[in-house]
Design an enzyme around this catalytic site. Structure first.
Site, mmCIF file in Angstrom:
data_model
loop_
_atom_site.group_PDB
_atom_site.id
_atom_site.type_symbol
_atom_site.label_atom_id
_atom_site.label_comp_id
_atom_site.label_asym_id
_atom_site.label_seq_id
_atom_site.Cartn_x
_atom_site.Cartn_y
_atom_site.Cartn_z
ATOM 1 N N HIS A 113 -45.326 8.527 -13.818
ATOM 2 C CA HIS A 113 -44.441 7.914 -12.829
ATOM 3 C C HIS A 113 -43.143 8.734 -12.838
ATOM 4 C CE1 HIS A 113 -41.663 4.803 -11.311
ATOM 5 N NE2 HIS A 113 -42.707 4.126 -10.891
ATOM 6 N N ASP A 190 -44.580 5.396 -22.261
ATOM 7 C CA ASP A 190 -44.173 4.561 -21.137
ATOM 8 C C ASP A 190 -45.183 3.428 -21.024
ATOM 9 O OD1 ASP A 190 -43.893 3.347 -18.679
ATOM 10 O OD2 ASP A 190 -43.749 5.212 -17.524
ATOM 11 N N GLN A 193 -47.024 -0.266 -17.508
ATOM 12 C CA GLN A 193 -48.289 -0.879 -17.107
ATOM 13 C C GLN A 193 -49.113 -1.313 -18.316
ATOM 14 O OE1 GLN A 193 -48.843 -1.582 -13.977
ATOM 15 N NE2 GLN A 193 -47.137 -0.384 -13.180
ATOM 16 N N LYS A 216 -42.502 -6.776 -14.650
ATOM 17 C CA LYS A 216 -43.934 -6.554 -14.429
ATOM 18 C C LYS A 216 -44.758 -7.433 -15.355
ATOM 19 C CE LYS A 216 -43.182 -1.655 -13.376
ATOM 20 N NZ LYS A 216 -43.443 -1.458 -11.959
HETATM 21 C C1 LIG Z 1 -45.937 3.660 -15.329
HETATM 22 C C2 LIG Z 1 -44.574 3.240 -14.871
HETATM 23 N N1 LIG Z 1 -43.486 3.767 -15.451
HETATM 24 C C3 LIG Z 1 -42.246 3.405 -15.099
HETATM 25 C C4 LIG Z 1 -42.013 2.480 -14.115
HETATM 26 C C5 LIG Z 1 -40.601 2.130 -13.755
HETATM 27 O O1 LIG Z 1 -40.320 0.788 -14.034
HETATM 28 P P1 LIG Z 1 -38.954 0.127 -13.579
HETATM 29 O O2 LIG Z 1 -38.828 0.404 -12.112
HETATM 30 O O3 LIG Z 1 -39.130 -1.318 -13.868
HETATM 31 O O4 LIG Z 1 -37.870 0.748 -14.360
HETATM 32 C C6 LIG Z 1 -43.117 1.898 -13.472
HETATM 33 C C7 LIG Z 1 -42.946 0.901 -12.403
HETATM 34 O O5 LIG Z 1 -42.703 1.128 -11.263
HETATM 35 C C8 LIG Z 1 -44.420 2.286 -13.860
HETATM 36 O O6 LIG Z 1 -45.491 1.759 -13.270
#
Ligand SMILES: Cc1ncc(COP(=O)(O)O)c(C=O)c1O
Lengths: 400, 137
Positions: A113, A190, A193, A216
């Site tokens: 991501h 990370d 998910q 989430k």
């Molecule tokens: C794998 C992954 N990493 C990071 C994020 C970023 O999360 P957040 O927007 O809650 O900081 C997300 C969600 O969008 C994600 O699915």
């Protein structure tokens, strides 16, 4: 249990399949937020009066709940942030300050991501270090055979997602961590998910850092957790300076507060953080066997239907059993744009994501401008999945 | 040729025949499919309209004092929308185009029925049409 799910859109019952972006809040979470906001609203950690004491307690109870949920050794290793993104930025910055020198290397994967990519890239740029990338194969699985050749004596840290938000494949992080540790390289995971669908034990996984977002995981938005091994959190400098993160302050010299407050500068989002506790209690409830069986069968049905659908191209098909996949289904339909399908499904009451999923390099790798993503939560039912498949077929028919 | 006002009213009337949004989409899909003459070679970045989630290209040429638009998109509903817009505004003088208040998109309920990111795309398409007209008065 989920007040948001009782509403209708365009006169139809909402079918909410965008859970990988954010989940709906469980009622106990909303109640906790209200309770702290209405009953115990006072700034935490600072005052001796009753309200502050209650708010502080709610906040620190959430820390205890998180610690035991992921089996961290001590509560000092649990740092609250505003989300996964904030946690990655914290580590990328602070680790970079402490340990990265010109010419060093940081390893990420092709399936990240943007949140677990851009902060590392920024740090590399600042430190004149290099970003190296572990590729995926055509099926969306990490090419582990390449790991050995990508790690080098100059690798200082590796960042990898536990589960990709596009592919839904559970990465073998434990093996990756062991390999990195053989070379003395720490690993940042990370878990945005992963935490939602996998049982996470940070000591068993032996990761050096693990980050996730509360929103989430059925908790309030603006909440995040950074787990870090104490030795790293101690060794890194603070991220932001300000209130609460200090020991003694004078114009000549400031000392910093002990962990975890060293990384929690300024007034925290305490009413929302407090909701992590009921959210975690809800997840524990979910993990009772009967429910797991049902959600597994819903996932299985969706996986088989999409994998065998003649017009659908599913990305991230598990290699072994479906245990290696969380209920995140990204796919494209030959000859039909993902945006068109999402627009039509929306009018049928179905919420799905369309686009690049904050993973442009991965889209590029798959040769796509975007995908359609349906991501399920335990409150989604088999009837909803059947309705989704029916509507998807109608939508595809409209564009044929 | 009918006046721009008449053409706009006709579209509003056409749309009012459909109660269901899915039927309106069907109509836009048909409109989108009818738009076929945009050359691949003109799908260049300078003709991309910024602010749309899907890619939309808009080009124009002159037929005497009238602007003739051509457009394409990789998403068919978006293509239907741009097709609807150029159906209205193509073959008209810059002054005619600028005389419109573009309220037609509100009257057919397009704007509020698109999510904000897509409504932005619509706004961008209209802005681009206006800009081209304004540059050529
Ligand atoms: C794998 C992954 N990493 C990071 C994020 C970023 O999360 P957040 O927007 O809650 O900081 C997300 C969600 O969008 C994600 O699915």
């Amino acid at each position: 249990m989920f007040p948001a799910l009782s509403r209708k859109v365009y006169g139809k019952n909402i079918v909410y399949f965008d859970n990988a972006a954010t989940t709906q809040r469980v009622k106990s979470v909303l109640d906790k937020w209200n309770e702290v906001s209405i009953h115990s609203n006072a700034n935490i950690h600072r005052a001796v009066h009753r309200l502050s004491d209650e708010a502080t307690r709610a906040y620190e109870e959430a820390r205890d709940a998180v610690r035991s949920f992921i089996n961290a050794e001590s509560r000092e290793e649990i740092v609250f942030t505003s989300g996964t993104t904030a946690a990655v930025n914290l580590v990328a910055f602070c680790f970079g300050e402490a340990f990265i020198e010109e010419g060093d290397e940081v390893v990420v994967t092709e399936a990240e991501h943007h949140s677990n990519l851009v902060p590392w890239q920024m740090m590399c740029k600042r430190k004149k270090a290099f970003l190296r990338v572990l590729p995926i194969n055509d099926d969306g699985h990490l090419v582990l055979d390449k790991l050995d050749s990508i790690l080098s004596p100059r690798t200082k840290i590796m960042a990898v997602t536990h589960v990709s938000n596009v592919l839904g494949i559970v990465n073998p992080v434990k093996g990756i961590i062991a390999k990195c540790h053989d070379r003395g390289i720490p690993v940042f995971v990370d878990g945005a998910q992963g935490i939602v669908h996998c049982k996470v034990d940070v000591r068993e996984m032996d990761c050096d850092f693990y980050a996730f977002s509360g929103h989430k995981l059925y908790a309030a938005t603006g909440t995040g957790v950074l787990y870090g091994k104490k030795k790293w959190l101690d060794a890194m400098p603070p991220y932001m300076g300000g209130g609460e993160m200090v020991g003694n302050v004078s114009f000549a010299e400031t000392t910093y507060a002990p962990l975890p407050l060293k990384y929690e500068a300024g007034t925290q989002n305490f009413a929302s953080i407090a909701t992590l506790k009921p959210a975690i209690e809800f997840v524990k409830l979910l993990n009772n066997n009967k429910l797991t069986k049902y959600t597994d069968s819903v996932k299985e049905y969706m996986l088989n239907t999409l994998a065998l659908h003649s017009k659908v191209r599913l990305y991230g098909v598990p290699q072994g059993t479906s245990k290696d996949k969380i209920p995140v289904f990204s796919f494209s339909v030959d000859g039909v744009h993902h945006e068109d399908l999402a627009l039509v499904l929306d009018k049928m009451g179905i919420a799905v994501r369309s686009g690049q999923m904050c993973a442009e390099p991965l889209m590029e790798r798959l040769g796509l401008t975007g995908v359609l993503r349906a991501s399920l939560a335990p409150y989604n039912t088999l009837e909803e999945v059947e309705y989704f498949v029916k509507c998807l077929n109608i939508a595809i028919g409209m564009f044929a | 040729m009918e006046t721009l006002k008449e053409a706009e009213n006709a579209i509003v009337e056409e749309f009012s025949m459909y109660d269901e949004w899915l039927d309106k989409y069907e109509y836009l899909i048909e409109l989108g499919k009818s738009l076929t003459d945009y050359p691949e070679s003109e799908k260049t970045d300078d003709k991309l309209i910024k602010g749309c989630q899907s890619r939309v290209w808009l080009d124009y040429k002159f037929d005497n004092d009238k602007i003739v638009f051509s457009a394409d998109s990789d998403a068919i509903i978006t293509k239907g929308i741009i097709s609807l817009l150029i159906g209205l505004y193509s073959g008209r003088t810059p002054a005619e185009i600028l005389s419109s208040d573009f309220s037609v998109v509100e009257k057919i309920g397009l704007r509020e029925n698109l999510s904000p990111t897509r409504a932005n795309g619509l706004v961008s398409m209209i802005a681009k049409i206006k800009e081209i007209a304004a540059e050529n008065v």
